[in-house]
Structures are given as structure tokens and as C-alpha cells.
Write an enzyme that holds these catalytic residues in place. Structure first.
Site, PDB file in Angstrom:
ATOM      1  N   TYR A 190      11.360  17.788  82.259  1.00 48.07           N
ATOM      2  CA  TYR A 190      12.273  18.920  82.431  1.00 48.07           C
ATOM      3  C   TYR A 190      11.644  20.191  81.874  1.00 48.07           C
ATOM      4  CZ  TYR A 190      16.145  22.102  81.460  1.00 48.07           C
ATOM      5  OH  TYR A 190      16.947  23.212  81.375  1.00 48.07           O
ATOM      6  N   LYS A 194      10.332  23.380  84.120  1.00 49.67           N
ATOM      7  CA  LYS A 194      10.982  24.677  83.953  1.00 49.67           C
ATOM      8  C   LYS A 194       9.980  25.747  83.513  1.00 49.67           C
ATOM      9  CE  LYS A 194      14.913  25.588  84.084  1.00 49.67           C
ATOM     10  NZ  LYS A 194      15.738  26.162  85.184  1.00 49.67           N
TER      11      LYS A 194
END
Length: 387
Positions: A190, A194
Site C-alpha cells: 500500500y 501510494k
């Protein structure tokens, strides 16, 4: 300004062979009267934004933050097209035109963005568990598709919702600002995905000083631990484990954390969007930490949430190394058993819960006038009333 040198984007990061794509479906809704309790400063910002833009595109419109942004834009009289995998009838009832689709499908994204003059790219796959593609496909490829659609359709304002996780490498983050570089080692897919997406967004920004007929202006916001009434993430997890008596603190000492109340997170996005409407926006091409600017200990934050539901405070502690070891064992077991759900403890979570996470948000204050509208104390009152 964040040092981007540690982030590299390769063709493999953008590769994706989607499953059977969701068929694009558009459903309209009549304009509805929305009664929001808005601070005068927020109302002023929304009125100013409505004078600059007419049609906003919001990805992740059905999510906690996306919905809050949609509500405010509609209340300001701005037409809103929401993009999500589901229908979200409550948004349609508010007057949001919902379009069902998949961010990894470039044609669906481009088609849905037709006629818009500003984009809020809020959607992302969040979490700490799962394989690489489950995060990189929606987060990296999705961001690339949004940028490409903006350029193809000559949409010149793009607000991106990022995360402070892009700088977290498992160490204390005590009052850091945007000069802190991206993590040299990412602790999960994640955060890595990102960071790549954020860098893409900032790299896509074009200088307003150019004489080109079309200039794309971008900004990235990094809200930390969004919470409030109707929160589907932090609050229900804390309360569920609190009711079972299974909530524990990690580490021997209390570390400070920043959080952000939902209304403040939405307000920051409105302010950043308004600044992008200026001839020479101070915020363009930059990333910003945003929070309530009220660091509290993790114990205090958890206990305030528990108190909203009449639950006793959490006092039990688990040593950080023990939590980390348990996380490692559970991760191995879940992978061997091919379990899809997230383990109750992972190595990343053990690190996250035992480190400080609070930020210097001076840049957001200076560049687009952000400051929290709702304090933690007031937010807790509203949360309690909603339970």
C-alpha cells in the site's frame, strides 16, 4: 518539497491485465436539498470554489472521505460525477451522478470524466495485507489513467489523496514536514504503491508560467487516520475489539499520533482545490501533510473512542518485539493457508502502533490556509452522538 529520488517507476508498475471489466453504467439523480452544518470558513471556501468550477469528478465517491467531499460540492451547487465500483444510492439521492467503473480501465475513466473541470482522485486500495498487484493495479495504474484522462480532456485541476505512509519506514515520525523523503524501504505494498502514485501526480504538474494553452496543475494531500461519525474503518475496529476486551497497546511507552476529523479532511481538499484555481497556485506540484494538528498519545485516542460507546479504557500492553514476532508468525501462517483476510497483527501494524506519527502542517497553513475546523474534543462529541 519531498525528495523523490528514492522512487522509481518502471513499465512493470503499470502492467495490468484486468479481470472481466465492469461495464460502465451511469445513473442520474435529481438535485437534492442537503443540510450540512458548515463552518462559516468552509462555506466561504465552497462559495469561492463554486465561482471557479462547475463540474467535479470524484473517484472513490462512495468511500468515507469521497462521500464527505461530494456532499460539500453538491451543497455548494457544483455538479458532481462520482466514480466507484458500486452504485451508492444515497449519493444519487443527493444529486451526485454515479458512474460505475474500474480505475484500471482507461476508457471507463476517460468516458466518466467527460465535461468535468476539476478532479478529486480519492480512491485507492488501502490495507496492509494482500499481493502486490492488488495494490499496484488500482493505486498506480489507476492514478496513471486519471492523469492521462485529465490531459486528454484538458482538465487542468487535479487534487490527489495520498497518505503519510509514503514516508514511514518503521521509525518515529516526530513533527516531520514535507522535506522528509519517501521511505527508503517500504513496509507494505500500500505505502509503496501510494508513493509511486503520488510522485506521478506531482511529476504531472506543469508550471503555470508556461505560455501553453493547457496546463495541468496537481496537488497531493496526506491525511492521517481519518475518523468521525460513519467512519467504516478506525472507529468500528476499535469498538469491536474493545467490546471483546481484546484491545491492547503496543510498546512500553506512549507515542504521539496525529489524526484528522472527517470534516477537516474534506475541508482541506476544498481549500487545495480552490488554491489550484489561482493563476499561480502556491500548492501546485507539492504534497502536504494534513491533520487536526493536535498530537495525542495512541492510548488517549483509543480511550476517547471507547468512551464514546461507554466502554472501559484500554490499559494492557504488549511489548513491541512480541507484537512484531506474532505478526511475522501470523503472516507466514496466513500465506501458507492462502487466507485472504487480514491477520489481526502484522509486522507493519506492530511497527506502526509503536511509533510516533505527528506532522508539521505549516506548509498547508501557509499555502492554502488550512487549519482544523473541528477539534478532537468536539469531534468526539459528534462521534458519541452518532453511535
Amino acid at each position: 518539497m519531498t525528495d523523490n529520488s528514492s522512487i522509481s517507476l518502471t513499465p512493470a508498475d503499470l502492467e495490468h491485465v484486468p479481470l472481466q471489466p465492469t461495464r460502465l453504467k451511469q445513473v442520474g439523480g435529481d438535485q437534492a436539498c442537503i443540510k450540512l452544518s458548515l463552518d462559516a470558513r468552509e462555506q466561504t471556501a465552497l462559495d469561492a470554489l463554486a465561482a471557479k468550477v462547475s463540474h467535479a469528478f470524484v473517484t472513490g465517491a462512495g468511500g468515507f472521505l469521497g462521500k464527505a467531499i461530494c456532499q460539500r460540492l453538491i451543497a455548494a451547487g457544483i455538479k458532481v460525477t462520482g466514480f466507484a465500483r458500486g452504485r451508492y444510492l444515497e449519493l444519487e439521492a443527493l444529486g451526485v451522478t454515479m458512474v460505475q467503473g474500474d480505475l484500471v480501465n482507461p476508457e471507463q475513466v476517460k468516458q466518466a470524466m467527460q465535461g468535468c473541470d476539476i478532479v478529486f482522485h480519492v480512491a485507492s486500495k488501502a490495507g496492509v495485507w494482500g499481493d502486490r498487484d492488488s495494490y499496484f493495479c488500482p493505486n498506480v495504474k489507476g492514478a496513471a489513467n486519471v492523469i492521462a484522462a485529465c490531459k486528454a480532456l484538458k482538465i487542468n485541476k487535479l487534487v490527489y489523496t495520498s497518505t503519510p505512509s509514503v514516508t514511514f519506514a518503521g521509525e518515529d515520525e516526530s513533527g516531520i514536514n514535507e522535506s522528509t523523503p519517501y521511505a527508503s524501504r517500504f513496509l507494505n505494498y500500500y505505502a509503496h504503491s501510494k508513493a509511486i502514485a503520488e510522485k506521478m501526480m506531482l511529476d504531472a504538474n506543469q508550471s503555470s508560467s508556461t505560455n501553453a494553452a493547457y496546463v495541468l496543475k496537481t496537488v497531493a494531500l496526506r491525511p492521517h487516520l481519518i475518523w468521525g461519525p460513519n467512519d467504516p474503518h478506525l472507529v468500528p475496529r476499535v469498538l469491536a475489539r474493545g467490546r471483546l476486551g481484546k484491545l491492547k497497546l503496543v510498546g512500553r511507552e506512549d507515542k504521539l499520533v496525529d489524526t484528522i476529523y472527517i470534516d477537516n479532511a474534506a475541508y482541506a481538499h476544498v481549500l487545495a482545490a480552490l488554491e489550484l484555481c489561482q493563476a499561480t497556485p502556491k500548492c501546485q506540484g507539492k504534497a502536504y501533510f494534513i491533520s487536526n494538528d493536535e498530537p495525542v498519545t495512541m492510548a488517549k485516542m483509543l480511550n476517547m473512542i471507547l468512551a464514546c460507546d461507554g466502554l472501559p479504557p484500554v490499559t494492557q500492553r504488549v511489548p513491541q518485539m512480541l507484537a512484531y514476532a506474532v505478526g511475522a508468525v501470523l503472516e507466514t501462517a496466513y500465506r501458507l493457508l492462502n487466507k485472504q483476510e487480514e491477520p489481526i497483527m502484522t509486522r507493519f501494524v506492530a511497527k506502526q502502533l509503536s511509533c510516533s506519527h505527528y506532522f508539521d502542517i505549516s506548509a498547508a497553513k501557509q499555502d492554502f490556509g488550512y487549519s482544523a475546523l473541528v477539534s478532537i474534543e468536539e469531534g468526539m462529541k459528534r462521534l458519541k452522538a452518532s453511535l
